[in-house]
Design a protein around this motif. Structure first.
Motif, short mmCIF file in Angstrom:
data_model
loop_
_atom_site.label_atom_id
_atom_site.label_comp_id
_atom_site.label_asym_id
_atom_site.label_seq_id
_atom_site.Cartn_x
_atom_site.Cartn_y
_atom_site.Cartn_z
N LYS A 172 0.83 -1.21 0.00
CA LYS A 172 0.00 0.00 0.00
C LYS A 172 0.86 1.26 0.00
CE LYS A 172 -3.84 0.06 -0.09
NZ LYS A 172 -4.72 0.11 -1.27
N VAL A 173 1.95 1.27 0.76
CA VAL A 173 2.85 2.43 0.76
C VAL A 173 3.46 2.59 -0.63
CG1 VAL A 173 4.98 3.41 1.69
CG2 VAL A 173 3.35 2.33 3.24
N ALA A 174 3.85 1.50 -1.25
CA ALA A 174 4.41 1.56 -2.60
C ALA A 174 3.38 2.10 -3.60
CB ALA A 174 4.90 0.19 -3.04
N GLU A 175 2.13 1.68 -3.46
CA GLU A 175 1.08 2.15 -4.36
C GLU A 175 0.80 3.64 -4.16
OE1 GLU A 175 -1.63 -1.92 -4.69
OE2 GLU A 175 -2.34 -0.26 -3.45
N CYS A 176 0.75 4.06 -2.90
CA CYS A 176 0.39 5.44 -2.58
C CYS A 176 1.56 6.41 -2.72
CB CYS A 176 -0.16 5.52 -1.16
SG CYS A 176 -1.73 4.67 -0.95
N GLY A 177 2.76 5.92 -2.53
CA GLY A 177 3.93 6.79 -2.64
C GLY A 177 4.25 7.58 -1.40
N SER A 178 3.45 7.40 -0.34
CA SER A 178 3.74 8.07 0.92
C SER A 178 3.13 7.28 2.07
CB SER A 178 3.22 9.50 0.94
OG SER A 178 1.83 9.55 1.19
N ILE A 179 3.76 7.42 3.21
CA ILE A 179 3.27 6.72 4.40
C ILE A 179 1.96 7.34 4.86
CG2 ILE A 179 3.77 6.21 6.82
CD1 ILE A 179 6.74 6.03 6.01
N THR A 180 1.85 8.64 4.77
CA THR A 180 0.64 9.33 5.22
C THR A 180 -0.58 8.89 4.41
OG1 THR A 180 1.95 11.24 5.91
CG2 THR A 180 -0.41 11.59 5.61
N ALA A 181 -0.46 8.88 3.10
CA ALA A 181 -1.58 8.47 2.24
C ALA A 181 -1.93 7.01 2.46
CB ALA A 181 -1.24 8.72 0.78
N ALA A 182 -0.91 6.17 2.61
CA ALA A 182 -1.17 4.74 2.83
C ALA A 182 -1.86 4.53 4.17
CB ALA A 182 0.14 3.97 2.78
#
Length: 64
Positions: free
Chosen positions: A11-21
């Motif tokens: 999910k972090v890889a998909e979103c590109g950020s920890i906050t969004a994930a």
């Protein structure tokens, strides 16, 4: 490795950020960051390159 850890990394890889994930996973950003740090300590390798925006998987992260 736990299935939940794998889901979080994906999910972090998909979103590109920890906050969004964290928002999409319905967990707090600090707890997600802590889980990633623990995973990196367990593997002894960085999973994400945090110097880029969006965050990208390292070679080790891709293999994980």
């Amino acid at each position: 490795m736990k299935l939940q850890q794998l889901r979080y990394v994906v999910k972090v890889a998909e979103c590109g950020s920890i906050t969004a994930a964290a928002k999409r996973l319905f967990v707090s950003q600090p707890s997600l960051s802590q889980m990633l740090r623990q995973l990196e300590q367990e593997t002894g390798l960085p999973i994400f390159d945090r110097s880029t925006s969006p965050m990208r998987l390292t070679y080790a992260g891709e293999k994980y």
